[in-house]
Scaffold this active site. Structure first.
Site, PDB file in Angstrom:
ATOM      1  N   ALA A 126      -2.975  -5.807   0.151  1.00 40.42           N
ATOM      2  CA  ALA A 126      -3.755  -7.137   0.426  1.00 40.42           C
ATOM      3  C   ALA A 126      -3.867  -7.430   1.991  1.00 40.42           C
ATOM      4  CB  ALA A 126      -2.856  -8.168  -0.466  1.00 40.42           C
ATOM      5  N   CYS A 129       2.492   1.580  12.686  1.00 42.36           N
ATOM      6  CA  CYS A 129       3.483   1.990  12.295  1.00 42.36           C
ATOM      7  C   CYS A 129       4.185   2.736  13.305  1.00 42.36           C
ATOM      8  CB  CYS A 129       3.402   2.740  11.034  1.00 42.36           C
ATOM      9  SG  CYS A 129       1.987   2.100   9.825  1.00 42.36           S
ATOM     10  N   GLY A 142       0.812  -1.172   0.061  1.00 44.73           N
ATOM     11  CA  GLY A 142       0.000   0.076   0.036  1.00 44.73           C
ATOM     12  C   GLY A 142       0.800   1.295  -0.128  1.00 44.73           C
TER      13      GLY A 142
HETATM   14  C1  LIG Z   1      -1.555   0.300   6.265  1.00 45.81           C
HETATM   15  C2  LIG Z   1      -1.711   1.497   5.666  1.00 45.81           C
HETATM   16  C3  LIG Z   1      -0.980   1.813   4.419  1.00 45.81           C
HETATM   17  C4  LIG Z   1       0.396   0.943   4.122  1.00 45.81           C
HETATM   18  O1  LIG Z   1       0.051  -0.316   3.417  1.00 45.81           O
HETATM   19  P1  LIG Z   1       1.220  -1.397   3.385  1.00 45.81           P
HETATM   20  O2  LIG Z   1       0.742  -2.249   2.651  1.00 45.81           O
HETATM   21  O3  LIG Z   1       1.413  -1.795   4.826  1.00 45.81           O
HETATM   22  O4  LIG Z   1       2.721  -0.587   3.105  1.00 45.81           O
HETATM   23  C5  LIG Z   1      -1.179   3.145   3.788  1.00 45.81           C
HETATM   24  N1  LIG Z   1      -2.423   3.625   4.066  1.00 45.81           N
HETATM   25  C6  LIG Z   1      -3.217   3.337   5.201  1.00 45.81           C
HETATM   26  C7  LIG Z   1      -4.112   4.221   5.325  1.00 45.81           C
HETATM   27  C8  LIG Z   1      -3.092   2.140   5.726  1.00 45.81           C
HETATM   28  O5  LIG Z   1      -3.857   1.583   6.804  1.00 45.81           O
END
Ligand SMILES: *Cc1c(COP(=O)(O)O)cnc(C)c1O
Length: 380
Positions: free
Chosen positions: A178, A304, A49
Site C-alpha cells: 500500500a 532499504c 510487501g
Molecule cells: C518496497 C518494496 C518491497 C517491500 O515492501 P514493504 O511493504 O516496504 O515491505 C518489496 N519489493 C519491492 C520491489 C519494493 O520496492
C-alpha cells in the site's frame, strides 16, 4: 479513521459490530481484485510487501517440496525475495540466481534453459526498485506455464505505475504494497491464482482462508483499497503521463549539464517515475546530504540499504564498476512534484556536483590534507 473508532469490531466475529469491518475488508478485496483483473478470493492481505514476497516464495516452495526443491530467481531482486531465497537454501532448497544484462534485464531464453525437472517456482520482479527496469514478465509467464511451474512476480514498484493485469502478465502470484501508492504503511497483498499451492507463513486462527492467520488490519486494508481507488483515478486523468514527462525533462536537463554522468537501467523499458544515475568520481551519500540541505529528497541505491556503503547488488549484477556504482543517485518522482521543483533540481544539482568534484581533486592533490578532511564536507 472510522475503522479505528466507531467500526472497531473484529471482522471475523459474528456479532453485528464486526459486520461493518468485514464488509469494509471485502470491499477493499474487490477493489484490489478488480484492479489486477482477478477474483476476490484470490487476494490475500498481508502485513507488507515484504510479507507478500515471503509468503509467495516460501509458501510455494514449502508446499511443492515433495515435487522438487529448485527455485529460479534473478540476481536483481528486492531483498524481500533474495533473502527469502537464501533462507530456503538453508532449508535444503537449491536456488539459481539468473544473471542480467547491462540494463538489468533477465533474458527469458536463458531462464528457459535454467529450468530443471525439480524447479517448482520462478520469482522475478516486475519493475526494479533501484534502476526502474521493467522485466519481460509476459514472456517469462508463458515459459513458466509451458513447464507447469508456479510463477511469482514482485509488482510492489510497478503496481499503479504500469499495467499489472495478472492474466496479461501470466503470473500465478503477484505482490503489492500500500505505501508505495500513497496508502498506509504496514499493509500489502498477495494475488494467489486459484489452484496455486501455498503453505502459510503463520499458523493461528485461519484468517484469509488459512493463508494468513492473524486478526485483519482493517484500517490498513481499507486504506489500501482507497489508495487503489485514488491511484486508478489519478492514472485516468493522466497523472502517470505527467510524471513521466517531468521525469524525461529532468533526465534531459541533468544529462545536458553534468559531464560524466550515466543512466542506470533500461532507457525505455523503465518505470515512468524512476531515474537512477551514476555520477563519476563522487560518493552517493555526499550528493544526498548536499541535496537534503536544499530540501531535495533523493536516495542512493535502494531506500532499504542506504546507510550501508556497500555498492548495490543490482548495479553489481548489471556489471557497473565500483567506481561508477559508488556515485549513484536515484530520483523518484511522485504526484506532488511540479515543473518548478524539477527546475530547482536542475539549478541546484549541477553546481553541487562541480563543487564536490573540485573538493575531491584538491584533496587527492594534497594527500595529507585529504586525510584530515576525509569525511563528507557539508554546508558552506
Ligand atoms: C518496497 C518494496 C518491497 C517491500 O515492501 P514493504 O511493504 O516496504 O515491505 C518489496 N519489493 C519491492 C520491489 C519494493 O520496492
Amino acid at each position: 479513521m472510522p475503522f479505528l473508532k466507531e467500526q472497531f469490531g473484529n471482522p471475523s466475529s459474528i456479532y453485528h459490530l464486526g459486520r461493518g469491518a468485514r464488509e469494509a475488508v471485502e470491499n477493499s478485496r474487490e477493489t484490489v481484485a478488480d484492479f489486477l483483473g482477478c477474483r476476490h478470493s484470490e487476494i490475500v492481505f498481508t502485513g507488507s510487501g515484504t510479507e507478500a514476497d515471503n509468503l509467495a516464495v516460501k509458501g510455494v516452495a514449502w508446499s511443492c517440496a515433495n515435487k522438487g526443491k529448485h527455485v529460479l530467481t534473478s540476481s536483481v531482486e528486492h531483498h524481500a525475495v533474495l533473502h527469502a531465497c537464501r533462507s530456503l537454501e538453508k532449508q535444503g532448497f537449491e536456488v539459481t540466481y539468473l544473471p542480467v544484462d547491462g540494463y538489468g534485464k533477465v533474458d527469458p531464453e536463458r531462464l528457459r534453459s535454467a529450468i530443471r525437472n525439480d524447479t517448482v517456482l520462478i520469482s522475478i520482479t516486475h519493475g526494479n526498485n533501484e534502476v526502474g527496469t521493467v522485466q519481460p514478465i509476459e514472456k517469462i509467464g508463458v515459459i513458466a506455464r509451458e513447464h507447469g511451474i508456479f510463477f511469482h512476480t514482485d509488482a510492489v514498484q510497478s503496481f499503479g505505475q504500469i499495467p499489472t493485469c495478472v492474466t496479461e502478465l501470466r503470473c500465478d502470484l503477484l505482490s503489492l504494497s500500500a505505501h508505495k501508492i500513497y496508502g498506509p504503511k504496514g499493509v500489502g497483498a498477495l494475488y494467489v491464482r486459484r489452484g496455486c499451492r501455498l503453505a502459510p507463513l503463520l499458523d493461528g486462527g485461519g484468517q484469509e482462508k488459512n493463508r494468513r492467520s492473524g486478526t485483519e488490519n482493517v484500517a490498513g486494508i481499507v486504506g489500501l483499497g482507497k489508495a487503489v481507488d485514488l491511484a486508478k483515478r489519478q492514472r485516468d486523468i493522466g497523472q502517470i503521463d505527467r510524471i513521466q514527462k517531468l521525469r524525461d525533462y529532468l533526465a534531459a536537463g541533468l544529462e545536458r549539464s553534468i559531464p560524466e554522468v550515466r543512466l542506470n537501467g533500461h532507457p525505455s523499458d523503465r518505470l515512468p517515475n524512476n531515474l537512477n544515475y551514476s555520477v563519476r568520481y563522487l560518493e552517493g551519500e555526499g550528493m544526498l546530504l548536499e541535496l537534503d540541505l536544499k530540501d531535495i529528497c533523493a536516495s542512493s541505491g535502494s531506500a532499504c540499504t542506504s546507510g550501508s556503503l556497500e555498492p548495490s547488488h543490482v548495479l553489481m549484477a548489471m556489471g557497473v564498476t565500483h567506481e561508477w556504482a559508488h556515485g549513484t543517485i536515484r530520483f523518484t518522482l511522485g504526484k506532488g512534484n511540479t515543473a518548478g521543483e524539477i527546475n530547482t533540481v536542475l539549478e541546484v544539482f549541477p553546481p553541487i556536483i562541480e563543487r564536490l568534484r573540485s573538493l575531491r581533486t584538491r584533496e587527492s592533490a594534497s594527500p595529507k590534507k585529504a586525510k584530515r578532511n576525509s569525511g563528507v564536507r557539508v554546508g558552506n
